[in-house]
Design a protein around this motif. Structure first.
Motif, PDB file in Angstrom:
ATOM      1  N   THR A  28       0.817  -1.820  -0.455  1.00 16.22           N
ATOM      2  CA  THR A  28       0.224   0.053   0.321  1.00 16.22           C
ATOM      3  C   THR A  28       0.863   1.075  -0.067  1.00 16.22           C
ATOM      4  O   THR A  28       0.500   2.155  -0.651  1.00 16.22           O
ATOM      5  N   ALA A  29       2.241   1.398   0.770  1.00 19.46           N
ATOM      6  CA  ALA A  29       2.783   2.102   0.794  1.00 19.46           C
ATOM      7  C   ALA A  29       3.755   2.737  -0.996  1.00 19.46           C
ATOM      8  O   ALA A  29       4.347   3.052  -0.784  1.00 19.46           O
ATOM      9  N   ALA A  30       3.763   1.772  -1.213  1.00 23.89           N
ATOM     10  CA  ALA A  30       4.443   1.627  -2.230  1.00 23.89           C
ATOM     11  C   ALA A  30       3.772   2.260  -3.644  1.00 23.89           C
ATOM     12  O   ALA A  30       4.064   2.753  -5.001  1.00 23.89           O
ATOM     13  N   GLN A  31       2.730   2.656  -3.424  1.00 21.94           N
ATOM     14  CA  GLN A  31       1.936   2.726  -4.415  1.00 21.94           C
ATOM     15  C   GLN A  31       1.046   4.334  -3.538  1.00 21.94           C
ATOM     16  O   GLN A  31       0.819   4.520  -2.954  1.00 21.94           O
ATOM     17  N   ALA A  32       1.550   5.497  -4.951  1.00 17.90           N
ATOM     18  CA  ALA A  32       1.617   6.741  -4.185  1.00 17.90           C
ATOM     19  C   ALA A  32      -0.467   7.076  -4.712  1.00 17.90           C
ATOM     20  O   ALA A  32      -1.327   5.502  -5.508  1.00 17.90           O
ATOM     21  N   ALA A  33      -1.072   7.842  -3.691  1.00 15.78           N
ATOM     22  CA  ALA A  33      -2.798   7.782  -4.214  1.00 15.78           C
ATOM     23  C   ALA A  33      -2.729   8.973  -4.994  1.00 15.78           C
ATOM     24  O   ALA A  33      -2.022   9.616  -5.418  1.00 15.78           O
ATOM     25  N   PRO A  34      -3.931   9.064  -5.488  1.00 18.12           N
ATOM     26  CA  PRO A  34      -4.598   9.690  -6.487  1.00 18.12           C
ATOM     27  C   PRO A  34      -3.838  11.013  -6.743  1.00 18.12           C
ATOM     28  O   PRO A  34      -3.694  12.067  -7.677  1.00 18.12           O
ATOM     29  N   ALA A  35      -4.062  11.746  -5.209  1.00 16.51           N
ATOM     30  CA  ALA A  35      -3.722  12.161  -4.515  1.00 16.51           C
ATOM     31  C   ALA A  35      -2.554  13.536  -5.236  1.00 16.51           C
ATOM     32  O   ALA A  35      -2.021  14.586  -4.782  1.00 16.51           O
ATOM     33  N   ASP A  36      -1.350  12.691  -4.750  1.00 14.92           N
ATOM     34  CA  ASP A  36       0.387  12.795  -4.889  1.00 14.92           C
ATOM     35  C   ASP A  36       0.452  12.415  -6.469  1.00 14.92           C
ATOM     36  O   ASP A  36       1.268  12.522  -6.766  1.00 14.92           O
ATOM     37  N   TRP A  37      -0.384  12.287  -7.364  1.00 16.68           N
ATOM     38  CA  TRP A  37      -0.276  11.880  -8.832  1.00 16.68           C
ATOM     39  C   TRP A  37       0.377  12.832  -9.402  1.00 16.68           C
ATOM     40  O   TRP A  37      -1.524  13.882  -8.862  1.00 16.68           O
TER      41      TRP A  37
END
Length: 103
Positions: A28-37
């Motif tokens: 989960t931590a390895a995937q950036a949240a959409p707000a971070d894209w």
């Protein structure tokens, strides 16, 4: 002897549970949240529905649509989504959103 077996089983179950939580947390931590894209502007050919283009790639949620100056939409996209959207027929350009200033 029964206490040793039950203690060993309990420790094994606890270790397995800890390992499962650790793996889930890391993935989960390895995937950036959409707000971070980063936000991108996707331009599509005239006559192509921007909402239809966005719907073809999973997880794309446009922030806004454009129909006058250009035909397209703005959305936060992962690197994979950028590649998937750019490969769709009817897509003219996928560019990082930014600000414009005087020339």
């Amino acid at each position: 002897m029964r206490n040793r077996v039950s203690r060993a089983v309990s420790l094994s179950l606890a270790a397995a549970a800890f390992a499962a939580v650790a793996v889930l947390s890391l993935s989960t931590a390895a995937q950036a949240a959409p707000a971070d894209w980063p936000s991108y502007i996707v331009t599509v050919r005239p006559g192509v529905d921007p909402a239809g283009v966005a719907a073809q790639v999973g997880g794309v949620h446009p922030d806004r649509y454009f129909h006058h100056t250009l035909n397209g939409f703005a959305a936060r996209l992962s690197p994979r989504q950028v590649a998937d959207v750019a490969a769709l027929p009817g897509v003219v350009a996928v560019e990082t959103d930014g600000t414009a200033g005087p020339f």
